[in-house]
Design a protein around this motif. Structure first.
Motif, PDB file in Angstrom:
ATOM      1  N   SER A 104       0.824  -1.213   0.000  1.00 47.12           N
ATOM      2  CA  SER A 104       0.000   0.000   0.000  1.00 47.12           C
ATOM      3  C   SER A 104       0.858   1.264   0.000  1.00 47.12           C
ATOM      4  CB  SER A 104      -0.925   0.007   1.223  1.00 47.12           C
ATOM      5  OG  SER A 104      -0.176   0.039   2.422  1.00 47.12           O
ATOM      6  N   GLY A 105       2.143   1.122   0.325  1.00 52.32           N
ATOM      7  CA  GLY A 105       3.024   2.285   0.360  1.00 52.32           C
ATOM      8  C   GLY A 105       3.691   2.602  -0.963  1.00 52.32           C
ATOM      9  N   LYS A 106       3.339   1.874  -2.015  1.00 50.65           N
ATOM     10  CA  LYS A 106       3.915   2.124  -3.342  1.00 50.65           C
ATOM     11  C   LYS A 106       3.096   3.160  -4.105  1.00 50.65           C
ATOM     12  CE  LYS A 106       6.131  -2.384  -3.895  1.00 50.65           C
ATOM     13  NZ  LYS A 106       7.491  -1.794  -3.857  1.00 50.65           N
ATOM     14  N   ASN A 107       3.771   3.824  -5.068  1.00 51.40           N
ATOM     15  CA  ASN A 107       3.118   4.790  -5.968  1.00 51.40           C
ATOM     16  C   ASN A 107       2.427   5.920  -5.203  1.00 51.40           C
ATOM     17  OD1 ASN A 107       3.837   3.173  -8.259  1.00 51.40           O
ATOM     18  ND2 ASN A 107       2.076   1.862  -7.816  1.00 51.40           N
ATOM     19  N   GLN A 108       3.131   6.498  -4.249  1.00 50.25           N
ATOM     20  CA  GLN A 108       2.611   7.619  -3.476  1.00 50.25           C
ATOM     21  C   GLN A 108       2.933   8.940  -4.174  1.00 50.25           C
ATOM     22  OE1 GLN A 108       0.886   7.231  -0.384  1.00 50.25           O
ATOM     23  NE2 GLN A 108       0.880   5.121  -1.117  1.00 50.25           N
ATOM     24  N   ILE A 109       2.156   9.967  -3.855  1.00 53.56           N
ATOM     25  CA  ILE A 109       2.392  11.320  -4.376  1.00 53.56           C
ATOM     26  C   ILE A 109       2.370  12.280  -3.197  1.00 53.56           C
ATOM     27  CG2 ILE A 109       1.530  13.178  -5.850  1.00 53.56           C
ATOM     28  CD1 ILE A 109       0.218  11.088  -7.603  1.00 53.56           C
ATOM     29  N   GLY A 110       3.369  13.139  -3.114  1.00 51.95           N
ATOM     30  CA  GLY A 110       3.374  14.079  -1.995  1.00 51.95           C
ATOM     31  C   GLY A 110       4.610  14.943  -1.960  1.00 51.95           C
ATOM     32  N   PHE A 111       4.890  15.500  -0.795  1.00 52.64           N
ATOM     33  CA  PHE A 111       6.023  16.393  -0.595  1.00 52.64           C
ATOM     34  C   PHE A 111       7.077  15.723   0.278  1.00 52.64           C
ATOM     35  CE2 PHE A 111       2.169  19.297  -0.392  1.00 52.64           C
ATOM     36  CZ  PHE A 111       2.189  19.588  -1.745  1.00 52.64           C
ATOM     37  N   MET A 112       8.256  16.321   0.332  1.00 55.88           N
ATOM     38  CA  MET A 112       9.291  15.907   1.265  1.00 55.88           C
ATOM     39  C   MET A 112       9.219  16.838   2.478  1.00 55.88           C
ATOM     40  SD  MET A 112      10.773  13.301  -0.155  1.00 55.88           S
ATOM     41  CE  MET A 112       9.204  12.877  -0.936  1.00 55.88           C
ATOM     42  N   ALA A 113       8.966  16.276   3.632  1.00 59.14           N
ATOM     43  CA  ALA A 113       8.763  17.093   4.836  1.00 59.14           C
ATOM     44  C   ALA A 113       9.961  17.984   5.138  1.00 59.14           C
ATOM     45  CB  ALA A 113       8.459  16.188   6.024  1.00 59.14           C
ATOM     46  N   GLN A 114      11.173  17.436   4.950  1.00 57.05           N
ATOM     47  CA  GLN A 114      12.366  18.231   5.246  1.00 57.05           C
ATOM     48  C   GLN A 114      12.471  19.461   4.351  1.00 57.05           C
ATOM     49  OE1 GLN A 114      12.141  15.016   5.410  1.00 57.05           O
ATOM     50  NE2 GLN A 114      13.521  14.114   6.913  1.00 57.05           N
ATOM     51  N   GLU A 115      11.985  19.362   3.108  1.00 52.10           N
ATOM     52  CA  GLU A 115      11.968  20.527   2.225  1.00 52.10           C
ATOM     53  C   GLU A 115      10.848  21.485   2.618  1.00 52.10           C
ATOM     54  OE1 GLU A 115      13.540  18.372  -1.907  1.00 52.10           O
ATOM     55  OE2 GLU A 115      11.640  19.468  -1.862  1.00 52.10           O
ATOM     56  N   LEU A 116       9.690  20.923   2.909  1.00 47.10           N
ATOM     57  CA  LEU A 116       8.511  21.745   3.184  1.00 47.10           C
ATOM     58  C   LEU A 116       8.653  22.549   4.469  1.00 47.10           C
ATOM     59  CD1 LEU A 116       5.718  22.346   1.964  1.00 47.10           C
ATOM     60  CD2 LEU A 116       4.781  20.601   3.487  1.00 47.10           C
ATOM     61  N   LYS A 117       9.395  22.022   5.440  1.00 50.58           N
ATOM     62  CA  LYS A 117       9.515  22.732   6.722  1.00 50.58           C
ATOM     63  C   LYS A 117      10.280  24.044   6.583  1.00 50.58           C
ATOM     64  CE  LYS A 117      13.648  20.326   8.527  1.00 50.58           C
ATOM     65  NZ  LYS A 117      14.480  21.500   8.747  1.00 50.58           N
TER      66      LYS A 117
END
Length: 239
Positions: A177-190
């Motif tokens: 279920s953790g494959k093919n995810q879409i999102g941001f990188m938290a370290q960049e977003l912070k």
């Protein structure tokens, strides 16, 4: 000789039975009994907090679990006599309900945190009552647009690190279920929108994606203003 042994065995058995019934009688009749069975087929574990056993409950565990028999309520997992800042709360944390599925927490006292791998819901409501807010400041559209333009989006798969404290039989399912995810990188977003990024006690970062929506709204407003201005200039040039 055999008869004497049988007689001795019968006496021992009778004595043990008598002691067992005596213990049960004492447990059921002592006010502060840790396990008590009522003549109404109700069971209490731990000292009772009230003058009588809750009439709607079949099983009551002091401080934690309460199983009810009344229609519409199946099981309460409560926190009885929870004292916080001098106030005592008897609040249900998890309540199953035969008609509506159940509750986790309640409106007046929500759960502090819920951790899960998959969450399926028909709708999500985020508390946003103006009466519960202070230090309110409007987001500037120009600032929002510059921040949104700085965010990078990615596709990715979760690695084995997501399996910490996960039982063996669920590992393959979670990785799948953790494959093919879409999102941001938290370290960049912070570094761009720090309000939307949190770090837990284990050092793992998480993102509140809902907090990105107001930024997107204001960014779209800024873009629309720019588009409207360009359309106005284009119309003047045509004239």
């Amino acid at each position: 000789m055999l008869n004497k042994k049988l007689k001795y065995t019968n006496i021992r058995t009778t004595f043990k039975t008598l002691i067992s019934f005596t213990c049960i009688f004492l447990l059921n009749n002592i006010t502060n009994a840790q396990i008590k069975v009522f003549n109404t087929d109700q069971v209490q574990v731990g000292p009772l907090l009230w003058s009588s056993f809750p009439s709607t409950s079949q099983l009551f565990v002091n401080g934690g679990l309460e199983v009810r028999e009344s229609p519409g309520t199946g099981m309460y997992i409560k926190n009885y006599n929870n004292v916080y800042n001098g106030t005592t709360y008897n609040d249900p944390s998890i309540v199953s309900h035969f008609n509506y599925g159940g509750w986790v927490g309640k409106p007046s006292q929500a759960m502090f945190a819920v951790y899960t791998n998959q969450l399926y819901v028909l709708g999500v409501q985020i508390t946003s009552d103006e009466r519960l807010k202070t230090n309110i400041k409007k987001i500037l559209s120009s600032t929002a647009l510059s921040k949104i333009l700085s965010i990078n989006s990615y596709t990715y798969d979760y690695n084995d690190g997501i399996l910490v404290n996960t039982e063996e039989k669920k590992r393959d399912l979670i990785l799948k279920s953790g494959k093919n995810q879409i999102g941001f990188m938290a370290q960049e977003l912070k570094d761009i929108i720090p309000e939307a990024v949190k770090q837990d006690s284990s050092g793992t970062y998480s993102v509140n994606y809902i907090m990105i929506l107001p930024m997107l709204v204001e960014a779209m407003k800024e873009q629309q203003n720019k588009i409207s201005e360009l359309e106005k200039q284009l119309l003047e040039l045509r004239k």
